[in-house]
Scaffold this motif. Sequence first.
Motif, short mmCIF file in Angstrom:
data_model
loop_
_atom_site.label_atom_id
_atom_site.label_comp_id
_atom_site.label_asym_id
_atom_site.label_seq_id
_atom_site.Cartn_x
_atom_site.Cartn_y
_atom_site.Cartn_z
N HIS A 236 0.87 -1.18 0.00
CA HIS A 236 0.00 0.00 0.00
C HIS A 236 0.90 1.22 0.00
O HIS A 236 1.57 1.52 0.98
N GLU B 242 -4.28 4.99 5.49
CA GLU B 242 -4.60 5.33 4.10
C GLU B 242 -5.99 5.96 3.97
O GLU B 242 -6.36 6.42 2.90
N TRP B 243 -6.70 6.01 5.09
CA TRP B 243 -8.04 6.63 5.13
C TRP B 243 -8.01 8.01 5.76
O TRP B 243 -9.08 8.58 6.05
N HIS C 251 -5.61 4.04 -4.86
CA HIS C 251 -6.44 3.77 -3.67
C HIS C 251 -7.67 4.69 -3.72
O HIS C 251 -7.92 5.35 -4.74
N ASP D 129 -11.05 -3.19 -5.00
CA ASP D 129 -11.43 -2.77 -3.65
C ASP D 129 -12.41 -1.61 -3.80
O ASP D 129 -12.59 -1.05 -4.89
N TRP E 181 -18.13 -1.61 -2.45
CA TRP E 181 -19.30 -1.89 -1.60
C TRP E 181 -20.39 -0.82 -1.67
O TRP E 181 -21.44 -0.98 -1.08
N GLU F 3 -10.23 -10.89 4.41
CA GLU F 3 -9.32 -9.77 4.64
C GLU F 3 -9.08 -9.67 6.14
O GLU F 3 -10.03 -9.46 6.89
C1 2OX Z 1 -14.64 -1.40 5.02
C2 2OX Z 1 -15.89 -1.01 5.40
C3 2OX Z 1 -16.23 0.33 5.54
C4 2OX Z 1 -15.27 1.27 5.25
C5 2OX Z 1 -14.02 0.87 4.85
C6 2OX Z 1 -13.70 -0.44 4.73
N1 2OX Z 1 -12.45 -0.83 4.32
C7 2OX Z 1 -11.67 -0.35 3.36
N2 2OX Z 1 -11.87 -1.84 4.82
N3 2OX Z 1 -10.72 -2.03 4.19
C8 2OX Z 1 -10.58 -1.13 3.28
C9 2OX Z 1 -9.44 -1.11 2.39
N4 2OX Z 1 -9.14 -2.47 1.92
C10 2OX Z 1 -7.83 -2.82 2.33
C11 2OX Z 1 -7.18 -3.82 1.42
C12 2OX Z 1 -7.15 -1.49 2.42
O1 2OX Z 1 -6.87 -0.97 1.13
C13 2OX Z 1 -8.19 -0.69 3.12
O2 2OX Z 1 -7.97 0.69 3.04
#
Ligand code: 2OX
Length: 491
Positions: free
Chosen positions: A56, A77-78, A125, A219, A222, A278
């Motif tokens: 990452h 990263e968020w 990302h 990624d 959702w 994950e």
């Molecule tokens: C999951 C649910 C709600 C908000 C964010 C997430 N989220 C995002 N969980 N993981 C991520 C991204 N996937 C991983 C592989 C990382 O890149 C992470 O930032």
Amino acid sequence: MKKQSLIFLATLWIALQGVAQSASDTVLQHGAHRIGKRSDAAMQHWRDSGFGQFIHWGVYAIAGGQWNGKNYTGAAEWIRSWKEMPNETYDSLYKQFNPTRFDAKQWAKQAKAMGAKYMIFTTKHHDGFCMWHSKYTDYTVANTPYQKDILRELIDAYTAEGIEVYLYFSIIDWSHPGYRANLVSDNDRQQYEIFKQFTRNQLVELLTNYPETKGLWFDGTWDKAWIAQAAWADSLGMELRNLHPGLIIGSRFRADETGKRHVDANGHLIDDYDQRFERNLPADLQETGGNDWECVMTIPENQWGYHHDWSWTYCKTPSELIKMMIQTRALDGNFVINFGPDGEGNIRKEEADIATAVGRWMSVNGVAVYGVHHSDLTKQDWGYATQNGNKIYLTVFNQPVNQLLRIQVPKSKSAEKIFVIRSAKLLANGQNLSVKGNAKRGSYYRDKFGYSYFDLILPAKIKHQSLPFVLEIELDEINVRDQDSYQQALT
Ligand code: 2OX
């Protein structure tokens, strides 16, 4: 076989398929397009690889999980989504992106020494910053002080080390004006069409300009807006696969038309492997559904991008990571360890040390990881077993207090036969171990459930090791009617 019989069998097979599908299944246009695992060479290669590295890296590495002297304990990263940090500040970070310490060859050498067979790299990302020279946006590394195409450097360096490259790509893109999480107005829908075209263009660009790519790791899929694009995403997937034969895509890319993700409304895995594991492992084979799957794991609790300070977060040890890797391999999955380099291009010491320790272990015990699948043995308290052909690898985490390691062997299908341990070898030094209670020489032990056990005699010096050791064993199936000293011990 006669031609008629072949036709009969083929007809029967098709009829049975028809029954299986029509009895309970929903008719889906955009669900799974295959039931069961892919059987081609590219996918078999992925499966045999077993162990990978995730990287990452993006402009979030400059912030490193901190802003105005405050520590952010969410994923680094968020940080753009953190309310204290203004978006404009984050969106200007790229003007400082100049990783002068970045050495792609050194990263690749380190990954090779760790034993990684493939590497997944964050091309883009959620922030939308592109680590390649995309012609579809200005928000790329080309417009930073660094300028050079980082993806190209990494693909060249990793390919030279024999490590295959997979591209992480976030559908969420906070930098694109057309991106939406939800579509509520006509304007949203119009804007989102522009965003979809942009997404498609970037993916085609990646596969065209980086033909070494083995697969796409999606990624940020959702959101409601994306889930509603089942038909479009399905056709995009087909376009990408046609463009790039053998391409591997995980279950996170697209939903079916009922909105089901990962597995479709009929319970079938969408696309090539299950991406739900994950930072999470299945407990047993049943939980994997018999599908290919991959576990991506962070070293700290939940940090993917670089964070300046790891002192407050629980970090996994090499032993824990090796245990997870073997658990994964014993359940037919692939295991991937994440690295988050800093804004200058350094891989932090904690990660380098883990890479060294895992690599040292892999150089001795890698045969228990690569090219293996779940074994014929039941799960036992000493650890996990993997198998390659006739060779079974026992990775022992829980060492016995004495020198005897008790192994439960599989049950024979025949009442007159049992499996015995023909040979056992300690991979650490090649030493052959003797087997106590070898049925070939006389009596053996069988419990009330019909399982037989054999004790391996461990060398004294194996005690108190910090990392697990691996035994390679082979079994023989022998006829016990000929054994005059057969003894049944009911326990
Ligand atoms: C999951 C649910 C709600 C908000 C964010 C997430 N989220 C995002 N969980 N993981 C991520 C991204 N996937 C991983 C592989 C990382 O890149 C992470 O930032």
